[in-house]
Design a protein around this motif. Structure first.
Motif, PDB file in Angstrom:
ATOM      1  N   VAL A  91       7.155  -0.384  50.354  1.00 19.82           N
ATOM      2  CA  VAL A  91       8.085  -0.877  51.366  1.00 19.82           C
ATOM      3  C   VAL A  91       8.046   0.068  52.565  1.00 19.82           C
ATOM      4  CG1 VAL A  91       9.589  -2.019  49.707  1.00 19.82           C
ATOM      5  CG2 VAL A  91      10.029   0.368  50.307  1.00 19.82           C
ATOM      6  N   HIS A  92       8.541  -0.436  53.703  1.00 20.90           N
ATOM      7  CA  HIS A  92       8.553   0.344  54.940  1.00 20.90           C
ATOM      8  C   HIS A  92       9.986   0.487  55.435  1.00 20.90           C
ATOM      9  CE1 HIS A  92       4.518  -1.723  54.875  1.00 20.90           C
ATOM     10  NE2 HIS A  92       4.189  -0.445  54.912  1.00 20.90           N
ATOM     11  N   PRO A  93      10.206   1.392  56.368  1.00 13.80           N
ATOM     12  CA  PRO A  93      11.576   1.591  56.841  1.00 13.80           C
ATOM     13  C   PRO A  93      12.159   0.389  57.576  1.00 13.80           C
ATOM     14  CG  PRO A  93      10.227   3.511  57.320  1.00 13.80           C
ATOM     15  CD  PRO A  93       9.305   2.429  56.882  1.00 13.80           C
ATOM     16  N   ALA A  94      11.330  -0.543  58.029  1.00 12.37           N
ATOM     17  CA  ALA A  94      11.830  -1.720  58.723  1.00 12.37           C
ATOM     18  C   ALA A  94      10.826  -2.857  58.549  1.00 12.37           C
ATOM     19  CB  ALA A  94      12.078  -1.433  60.198  1.00 12.37           C
ATOM     20  N   GLU A  95      11.208  -4.027  59.008  1.00  7.96           N
ATOM     21  CA  GLU A  95      10.351  -5.203  58.843  1.00  7.96           C
ATOM     22  C   GLU A  95       9.174  -5.150  59.818  1.00  7.96           C
ATOM     23  OE1 GLU A  95      10.624 -10.108  58.839  1.00  7.96           O
ATOM     24  OE2 GLU A  95      12.418  -8.890  59.219  1.00  7.96           O
ATOM     25  N   LEU A  96       7.975  -5.454  59.298  1.00 11.24           N
ATOM     26  CA  LEU A  96       6.769  -5.519  60.107  1.00 11.24           C
ATOM     27  C   LEU A  96       6.270  -6.959  60.166  1.00 11.24           C
ATOM     28  CD1 LEU A  96       4.783  -2.442  58.709  1.00 11.24           C
ATOM     29  CD2 LEU A  96       6.261  -2.512  60.715  1.00 11.24           C
ATOM     30  N   ILE A  97       5.839  -7.385  61.322  1.00  8.66           N
ATOM     31  CA  ILE A  97       5.159  -8.665  61.497  1.00  8.66           C
ATOM     32  C   ILE A  97       3.834  -8.377  62.165  1.00  8.66           C
ATOM     33  CG2 ILE A  97       5.199 -10.937  62.599  1.00  8.66           C
ATOM     34  CD1 ILE A  97       8.211 -10.911  62.417  1.00  8.66           C
ATOM     35  N   ASP A  98       2.742  -8.645  61.445  1.00  8.11           N
ATOM     36  CA  ASP A  98       1.404  -8.302  61.927  1.00  8.11           C
ATOM     37  C   ASP A  98       1.332  -6.824  62.323  1.00  8.11           C
ATOM     38  OD1 ASP A  98       0.510 -10.919  61.563  1.00  8.11           O
ATOM     39  OD2 ASP A  98       1.158 -11.516  63.574  1.00  8.11           O
ATOM     40  N   GLY A  99       2.006  -5.980  61.541  1.00  4.95           N
ATOM     41  CA  GLY A  99       1.948  -4.551  61.753  1.00  4.95           C
ATOM     42  C   GLY A  99       2.891  -4.012  62.815  1.00  4.95           C
ATOM     43  N   LYS A 100       3.606  -4.895  63.499  1.00  2.98           N
ATOM     44  CA  LYS A 100       4.509  -4.475  64.573  1.00  2.98           C
ATOM     45  C   LYS A 100       5.961  -4.634  64.131  1.00  2.98           C
ATOM     46  CE  LYS A 100       0.897  -3.864  67.155  1.00  2.98           C
ATOM     47  NZ  LYS A 100       0.414  -2.485  67.412  1.00  2.98           N
ATOM     48  N   ALA A 101       6.844  -3.903  64.787  1.00  2.14           N
ATOM     49  CA  ALA A 101       8.269  -3.985  64.468  1.00  2.14           C
ATOM     50  C   ALA A 101       8.794  -5.374  64.776  1.00  2.14           C
ATOM     51  CB  ALA A 101       9.039  -2.944  65.269  1.00  2.14           C
ATOM     52  N   ALA A 102       9.409  -6.008  63.765  1.00  5.61           N
ATOM     53  CA  ALA A 102       9.982  -7.338  63.990  1.00  5.61           C
ATOM     54  C   ALA A 102      11.136  -7.275  64.982  1.00  5.61           C
ATOM     55  CB  ALA A 102      10.454  -7.923  62.664  1.00  5.61           C
ATOM     56  N   ARG A 103      11.926  -6.216  64.878  1.00  2.00           N
ATOM     57  CA  ARG A 103      13.067  -6.011  65.786  1.00  2.00           C
ATOM     58  C   ARG A 103      13.051  -4.534  66.190  1.00  2.00           C
ATOM     59  NH1 ARG A 103      14.223  -9.390  61.853  1.00  2.00           N
ATOM     60  NH2 ARG A 103      14.652  -7.682  60.407  1.00  2.00           N
ATOM     61  N   PRO A 104      12.325  -4.199  67.249  1.00  2.00           N
ATOM     62  CA  PRO A 104      12.156  -2.777  67.609  1.00  2.00           C
ATOM     63  C   PRO A 104      13.492  -2.058  67.822  1.00  2.00           C
ATOM     64  CG  PRO A 104      10.659  -4.163  68.877  1.00  2.00           C
ATOM     65  CD  PRO A 104      11.601  -5.095  68.167  1.00  2.00           C
ATOM     66  N   VAL A 105      13.581  -0.863  67.253  1.00  2.00           N
ATOM     67  CA  VAL A 105      14.747   0.005  67.413  1.00  2.00           C
ATOM     68  C   VAL A 105      14.215   1.407  67.718  1.00  2.00           C
ATOM     69  CG1 VAL A 105      16.766   1.027  66.296  1.00  2.00           C
ATOM     70  CG2 VAL A 105      16.138  -1.350  65.798  1.00  2.00           C
ATOM     71  N   TYR A 106      14.729   2.024  68.760  1.00  2.00           N
ATOM     72  CA  TYR A 106      14.178   3.305  69.195  1.00  2.00           C
ATOM     73  C   TYR A 106      15.132   4.475  68.981  1.00  2.00           C
ATOM     74  CZ  TYR A 106      10.582   0.353  71.154  1.00  2.00           C
ATOM     75  OH  TYR A 106       9.560  -0.568  71.292  1.00  2.00           O
ATOM     76  N   ARG A 107      16.274   4.213  68.351  1.00  2.00           N
ATOM     77  CA  ARG A 107      17.201   5.297  68.055  1.00  2.00           C
ATOM     78  C   ARG A 107      17.902   4.976  66.737  1.00  2.00           C
ATOM     79  NH1 ARG A 107      21.166   7.107  72.759  1.00  2.00           N
ATOM     80  NH2 ARG A 107      19.108   7.706  73.580  1.00  2.00           N
ATOM     81  N   SER A 108      17.890   5.926  65.813  1.00  2.00           N
ATOM     82  CA  SER A 108      18.531   5.703  64.521  1.00  2.00           C
ATOM     83  C   SER A 108      19.981   6.159  64.564  1.00  2.00           C
ATOM     84  CB  SER A 108      17.780   6.450  63.421  1.00  2.00           C
ATOM     85  OG  SER A 108      17.761   7.841  63.695  1.00  2.00           O
ATOM     86  N   ASN A 109      20.760   5.670  63.600  1.00  2.00           N
ATOM     87  CA  ASN A 109      22.161   6.081  63.524  1.00  2.00           C
ATOM     88  C   ASN A 109      22.561   6.245  62.057  1.00  2.00           C
ATOM     89  OD1 ASN A 109      22.935   3.460  62.468  1.00  2.00           O
ATOM     90  ND2 ASN A 109      22.841   2.686  64.571  1.00  2.00           N
ATOM     91  N   GLY A 110      23.781   6.682  61.825  1.00  2.00           N
ATOM     92  CA  GLY A 110      24.247   6.944  60.474  1.00  2.00           C
ATOM     93  C   GLY A 110      24.263   5.723  59.586  1.00  2.00           C
ATOM     94  N   HIS A 111      24.568   4.557  60.180  1.00  2.00           N
ATOM     95  CA  HIS A 111      24.567   3.320  59.383  1.00  2.00           C
ATOM     96  C   HIS A 111      23.167   3.032  58.823  1.00  2.00           C
ATOM     97  CE1 HIS A 111      28.670   2.233  60.181  1.00  2.00           C
ATOM     98  NE2 HIS A 111      28.499   2.277  61.491  1.00  2.00           N
ATOM     99  N   MET A 112      22.149   3.310  59.607  1.00  2.00           N
ATOM    100  CA  MET A 112      20.780   3.096  59.141  1.00  2.00           C
ATOM    101  C   MET A 112      20.458   4.013  57.966  1.00  2.00           C
ATOM    102  SD  MET A 112      18.659   2.716  62.698  1.00  2.00           S
ATOM    103  CE  MET A 112      19.009   1.410  63.863  1.00  2.00           C
ATOM    104  N   TRP A 113      20.859   5.290  58.084  1.00  2.00           N
ATOM    105  CA  TRP A 113      20.611   6.229  56.995  1.00  2.00           C
ATOM    106  C   TRP A 113      21.283   5.762  55.701  1.00  2.00           C
ATOM    107  CZ3 TRP A 113      17.237  10.054  56.571  1.00  2.00           C
ATOM    108  CH2 TRP A 113      16.727  10.646  57.728  1.00  2.00           C
ATOM    109  N   SER A 114      22.556   5.432  55.782  1.00  2.00           N
ATOM    110  CA  SER A 114      23.282   5.054  54.564  1.00  2.00           C
ATOM    111  C   SER A 114      22.774   3.738  54.000  1.00  2.00           C
ATOM    112  CB  SER A 114      24.788   4.970  54.848  1.00  2.00           C
ATOM    113  OG  SER A 114      25.077   4.012  55.846  1.00  2.00           O
ATOM    114  N   THR A 115      22.473   2.776  54.877  1.00  2.00           N
ATOM    115  CA  THR A 115      21.939   1.492  54.402  1.00  2.00           C
ATOM    116  C   THR A 115      20.576   1.680  53.760  1.00  2.00           C
ATOM    117  OG1 THR A 115      23.126   0.294  56.136  1.00  2.00           O
ATOM    118  CG2 THR A 115      21.299  -0.857  55.066  1.00  2.00           C
ATOM    119  N   GLY A 116      19.725   2.505  54.370  1.00  2.00           N
ATOM    120  CA  GLY A 116      18.396   2.746  53.809  1.00  2.00           C
ATOM    121  C   GLY A 116      18.458   3.355  52.424  1.00  2.00           C
ATOM    122  N   ALA A 117      19.303   4.361  52.251  1.00  2.00           N
ATOM    123  CA  ALA A 117      19.437   5.008  50.938  1.00  2.00           C
ATOM    124  C   ALA A 117      19.987   4.032  49.905  1.00  2.00           C
ATOM    125  CB  ALA A 117      20.329   6.238  51.051  1.00  2.00           C
TER     126      ALA A 117
END
Length: 264
Positions: A91-117
């Motif tokens: 698995v990858h940290p986010a969704e890829l479509i043809d190797g590219k970010a499906a929904r590009p995000v350029y700054r992470s936040n605490g919600h991403m960390w907790s959701t990922g874990a």
């Protein structure tokens, strides 16, 4: 160390099943990407050992709105993994479509960390139920995957550690790590407790070891010295002849040569 080769990137002029057959006959395990497009019966008939495959098809494990999709699609792929004998689902940290970010995000936040874990922990419980391991792969955002949050190797190591489940490991891709961070030998030492598999390709070009700037002989000796006995997979294009690329990869990670280097 077991050696595997990604069938998506070598012998590209041949049908996929024939690529798998040639990799197997050359003495390597086989890595897959999207298994949904493959003839599973034909792949099994080659007799190959399948090291890893893509382990989800939608959603981002760091996005609260789509993390459920990661788990749902991961579970839908488990029958394929079990049929092929695949033990590691990537698995990858986010969704890829043809190797590219499906929904590009350029700054992470605490919600991403907790959701990922939390999502990785859910995948770990799923893996425990079915006897597979989910491996989180680091990616580079410099060249190949801009807009993928928490993609650096140090971020993926931290997420895997936070998940704290034995069926969640790291797919440490040294090509991506070289582009994004460097310091590969110290990285593999730090990541050692969390490693599920290592992938390699050289920089620049993403071709087989020996075609670029990475000193894979030194990396391989460091792995041997640390006692790594897992799988190293070549996820790389062949710079020329595919058989020659496989042999260059084998030479970089040959156990007798590594032993001699470590003892010296």
């Amino acid at each position: 160390m077991r050696l595997a080769v990604c069938a998506e990137m070598v012998f590209t002029d041949l049908p996929f099943t024939e690529r798998v057959r040639r990799i197997h006959e050359a003495g390597f395990d086989v890595e897959l990407w999207d298994s949904r497009t493959k003839d599973l019966a034909a792949l099994k008939a080659t007799g190959a050992v399948f090291s890893s495959m893509t382990g989800y098809t939608a959603g981002s494990l760091v996005d609260p709105d789509t993390a459920d999709e990661v788990v749902r699609t991961a579970e839908s792929l488990i029958p394929t993994a079990l049929e092929l004998g695949v033990s590691r689902m990537v698995v990858h940290p986010a969704e890829l479509i043809d190797g590219k970010a499906a929904r590009p995000v350029y700054r992470s936040n605490g919600h991403m960390w907790s959701t990922g874990a939390q999502t990785l922990e859910r995948l770990g419980r799923l893996g425990e139920k079915y006897g597979v391991t989910f491996c989180l792969e680091n990616l580079n955002t410099v060249l190949d995957h801009p807009g993928i949050p928490l993609a650096r190797a140090k971020d993926t190591v931290a997420l895997v550690a936070a998940a704290g489940h034995p069926n969640v490991k790291l797919m440490l891709d040294l090509y991506h790590a070289q582009l994004g961070e460097g310091n590969l030998i110290e990285l593999v030492r730090t990541a050692m407790p969390h490693l599920g598999e290592i992938q390699v390709a050289d920089v620049p070009g993403r071709c087989e070891p020996g075609t670029g700037e990475i000193n894979y002989a030194a990396v391989a000796k460091a792995l041997a010295a640390a006692g790594y006995d897992g799988t190293v997979g070549m996820e790389a294009w062949a710079s020329g002849d595919s058989f020659a690329a496989l042999e260059a990869f084998r030479a970089a990670f040959t156990v007798p040569a590594l032993r001699a280097g470590v003892e010296a």
